[in-house]
Design an enzyme around this catalytic site. Sequence first.
Site, mmCIF file in Angstrom:
data_model
loop_
_atom_site.group_PDB
_atom_site.id
_atom_site.type_symbol
_atom_site.label_atom_id
_atom_site.label_comp_id
_atom_site.label_asym_id
_atom_site.label_seq_id
_atom_site.Cartn_x
_atom_site.Cartn_y
_atom_site.Cartn_z
ATOM 1 N NE ARG A 52 -61.688 37.953 42.515
ATOM 2 C CZ ARG A 52 -61.585 38.775 41.500
ATOM 3 N NH1 ARG A 52 -60.872 38.433 40.437
ATOM 4 N NH2 ARG A 52 -62.209 39.950 41.515
ATOM 5 N NE ARG A 53 -55.605 40.251 38.378
ATOM 6 C CZ ARG A 53 -55.969 41.152 37.456
ATOM 7 N NH1 ARG A 53 -57.235 41.295 37.136
ATOM 8 N NH2 ARG A 53 -55.063 41.896 36.846
ATOM 9 C CE LYS A 57 -63.598 49.504 39.187
ATOM 10 N NZ LYS A 57 -65.016 49.183 39.413
ATOM 11 C CG ASP A 95 -68.517 47.329 39.407
ATOM 12 O OD1 ASP A 95 -67.655 47.352 40.299
ATOM 13 O OD2 ASP A 95 -68.638 46.393 38.599
ATOM 14 C CE1 TYR A 112 -65.282 41.196 30.966
ATOM 15 C CE2 TYR A 112 -64.379 40.857 28.771
ATOM 16 C CZ TYR A 112 -64.278 41.382 30.043
ATOM 17 O OH TYR A 112 -63.167 42.108 30.371
#
Length: 330
Positions: free
Chosen positions: A14-15, A92, A172, A230
């Site tokens: 996706r990125r 990360k 995460d 979020y």
Amino acid sequence: MRFGALGTSSIAWRRALPTLASAPGIDLVAVAGRSPEKTGRFAARFGCEASAPEALLERDDLDAVYISLPTSLHHAWTAEALRAGKHVLVEKPIAVDAAEARDLVRLAEARDLVLRENFMFLHHPQHSAVADLLAKGRLGEPSALHSAFCIPPLPPDDIRYVAELGGGALLDVGVYPLRAACLLLGGGLRVAGATLRTRASDGLDLSGQALLVSPSGVLADIGFGFEHSYRSSYSLWGDRARLTVDRAFTPPPAYQPTLVLEEQDHVEHFTLPAADQLRRCFTDFAEAVRTGGAASAPEEIRRRDDAVACMELVDAIREQALRVPVADRP
């Protein structure tokens, strides 16, 4: 600058790889993954070769490797890439604990190779603007930092719910506010207390909070988790003002950040230019490789030290946390 990509993750699709493939001065040569079918789809989309993981590291037409494997595999494959003479940008966190992080740092230093984590937010100029306001004394004497990165529950089959793959909220999303605390408050942070909400069935951490303290006495409370609406922000408080950064960790490339400075009788907004932090991350990494001398370069030493310090805080939170079991979601 010739890159190979090790891992066919969602973030790579996706990125990361769209950005990497389009970045100036960077050539995505090959991609490798466990599944030949999936690897082939990646290679076809990004116009590069498909490879097996071991074969990728043996190629002599690569300068660096971008690794986007499950966290539990970061140490093993980063070590293999460094031994193969490749510079490494790894997603990360760099590892699952501080011992693994130290081992990778020693390996990179011994081979004079660039080793960085893909903490994209560190490359966004909004944080430099925060540092500038702090240096100018606009906040006065800092006393507290409040930071959080929280996201809604994930799909049940998401690998971040698998403990054996390095899952859990701390590794995460928790590492983001921890790394922000290192960025804003400097080294020597200690964990004063922590709590973790854990899944009753297997103890996987779903969310948590931690209280940190800096050598100068600044208190930092951080929150993280997979159980929230979020939030991605931090506020830095001083005796004169409070400065808040929204979308601190994941601003989209076209997003214009606004820093909010609140004084006793005055509120000031600083609207900053948009920036693509992921593209800046890749191009800055490539420039560090081109410059050379990674083992002794002050910027690379600082980044390696910060990576280890962040994992030391992770270890301390695990050791000290009060665990609160919660029922598994249906």
